[in-house]
Motif scaffolding. Structure first.
Motif, PDB file in Angstrom:
ATOM      1  N   LEU A 113       4.478  -2.619  -0.333  1.00  0.00           N
ATOM      2  CA  LEU A 113       4.207  -2.198  -1.808  1.00  0.00           C
ATOM      3  C   LEU A 113       4.505  -3.461  -2.467  1.00  0.00           C
ATOM      4  O   LEU A 113       3.823  -3.721  -3.773  1.00  0.00           O
ATOM      5  N   VAL A 114       5.375  -4.511  -2.247  1.00  0.00           N
ATOM      6  CA  VAL A 114       5.653  -5.668  -2.829  1.00  0.00           C
ATOM      7  C   VAL A 114       4.257  -6.517  -3.138  1.00  0.00           C
ATOM      8  O   VAL A 114       3.823  -6.883  -4.106  1.00  0.00           O
ATOM      9  N   ASN A 115       3.640  -6.543  -1.781  1.00  0.00           N
ATOM     10  CA  ASN A 115       2.529  -7.440  -1.794  1.00  0.00           C
ATOM     11  C   ASN A 115       1.250  -6.645  -2.530  1.00  0.00           C
ATOM     12  O   ASN A 115       0.601  -7.207  -3.261  1.00  0.00           O
ATOM     13  N   LEU A 116       0.949  -5.531  -2.300  1.00  0.00           N
ATOM     14  CA  LEU A 116       0.161  -4.559  -3.174  1.00  0.00           C
ATOM     15  C   LEU A 116       0.344  -4.906  -4.570  1.00  0.00           C
ATOM     16  O   LEU A 116      -0.843  -4.784  -5.379  1.00  0.00           O
ATOM     17  N   SER A 117       1.540  -4.662  -4.870  1.00  0.00           N
ATOM     18  CA  SER A 117       1.879  -4.818  -6.553  1.00  0.00           C
ATOM     19  C   SER A 117       1.231  -6.189  -6.987  1.00  0.00           C
ATOM     20  O   SER A 117       1.474  -6.345  -8.284  1.00  0.00           O
ATOM     21  N   MET A 118       1.043  -7.040  -6.363  1.00  0.00           N
ATOM     22  CA  MET A 118       0.539  -8.477  -6.880  1.00  0.00           C
ATOM     23  C   MET A 118      -0.766  -8.234  -7.431  1.00  0.00           C
ATOM     24  O   MET A 118      -1.552  -9.274  -8.319  1.00  0.00           O
TER      25      MET A 118
END
Length: 126
Positions: A113-118
């Motif tokens: 989710l951290v990566n997707l939120s980029m």
């Protein structure tokens, strides 16, 4: 790299989708490990692996969910894969695992989710 060069990704993705429970878990684990490599991130996506891994993260057993979430975490480091994971319904699955999964599932889901939120569209969806 040798596994991918030998056609391993094209074998593992269908096994993760169609194998027995143990085969699915092992294939998802192998895809998680292979997805650390940038070229493999692209190859796994091209082989249909994102949809298979989202499905396992949603409907698999505990081990399958853990390995699938780990693979999605690795795959989501690639910008194009962020879009593909969202399109495959991965955001909802990963939010659910981050909320309700076991410790490792939560860790991998949160990392994904951290990566997707980029991605701005994903940020709004999360």
């Amino acid at each position: 790299v040798a596994i991918a060069a030998a056609g391993g990704i094209e074998v593992l993705v269908p096994m993760a989708r169609d194998g027995n429970e143990r085969q699915k878990e092992r294939a998802a684990g192998a895809l998680r490990n292979l997805s650390v490599n940038d070229d493999n991130k692209v190859a796994i996506a091209a082989a249909g692996g994102i949809e298979v891994l989202v499905s396992l993260a949603r409907d698999g057993n505990e081990g399958q969910k853990e390995f699938a979430a780990g693979a999605l975490c690795n795959l989501s480091a690639n910008e194009e894969n962020r879009v593909a994971i969202a399109a495959a319904g991965g955001i909802e699955v990963l939010v659910s695992l981050a909320r309700d999964g076991n410790g490792a599932q939560k860790e991998f889901a949160a990392g994904a989710l951290v990566n997707l939120s980029m991605n701005d569209d994903n940020k709004a969806a999360i």
